[in-house]
Design a protein around this motif. Sequence first.
Motif, short mmCIF file in Angstrom:
data_model
loop_
_atom_site.label_atom_id
_atom_site.label_comp_id
_atom_site.label_asym_id
_atom_site.label_seq_id
_atom_site.Cartn_x
_atom_site.Cartn_y
_atom_site.Cartn_z
N THR A 74 -47.22 -55.37 -0.38
CA THR A 74 -46.56 -54.78 -1.54
C THR A 74 -47.54 -53.83 -2.22
OG1 THR A 74 -47.17 -56.62 -2.98
CG2 THR A 74 -45.00 -56.72 -1.96
N GLU A 76 -46.94 -50.42 -5.15
CA GLU A 76 -45.96 -49.58 -5.84
C GLU A 76 -46.32 -48.11 -5.71
OE1 GLU A 76 -44.79 -49.22 -10.41
OE2 GLU A 76 -44.26 -51.16 -9.51
N THR A 91 -39.08 -45.56 -6.87
CA THR A 91 -40.28 -46.39 -6.75
C THR A 91 -40.08 -47.33 -5.58
OG1 THR A 91 -40.71 -46.25 -9.11
CG2 THR A 91 -41.77 -48.05 -7.92
N THR A 93 -41.76 -50.37 -3.16
CA THR A 93 -42.76 -51.43 -3.33
C THR A 93 -43.10 -52.20 -2.07
OG1 THR A 93 -41.05 -53.00 -3.98
CG2 THR A 93 -42.15 -51.80 -5.76
#
Length: 156
Positions: A74, A76, A91, A93
């Motif tokens: 993960t 961002e 966005t 992730t």
Amino acid sequence: MSELTPEQMQELQKLLMGGGGGGGGGGCFAPPAPPANLVQWSEGMAELGAPCPEIYCPRCPSKISLAGAGTLVTQEMSMGRYRQDAPESETVTTFWLFPNVMAFENIGVSMQVGEHKFLSCADCDVGPLGWYLMADTTKYYLAAERVRYHTPITES
């Protein structure tokens, strides 16, 4: 040098994003067909730290990565649109992390945008599919939801 009209700009964007204009790819050869059982990303497909399956371009038959070359992480990142029906920016992730550009089978790299370079399909140029920081060429991120996957057919 003349400027493009709004209609020309729209047509150019359609062509760049795979929206048509010429009957099937525009290349001078027919690319090989991808495996028949390609699937899109879905939540729960893999756990963090898992090795990647074979990864394919979301638009053309190009294989981007062999199985096991990347790891699910993960991170961002705000990324621009890669499909006409996608938002201008989103966005993201969930990414596959690759240790270097040579870990890919087939990947394109954009010109520098700020501190980043963005990744695309080397064959059809669809993207951005991922990114990396210019200051750290040991971490290449490929957005899990922006690519397709080869999943072997299992017998029931």
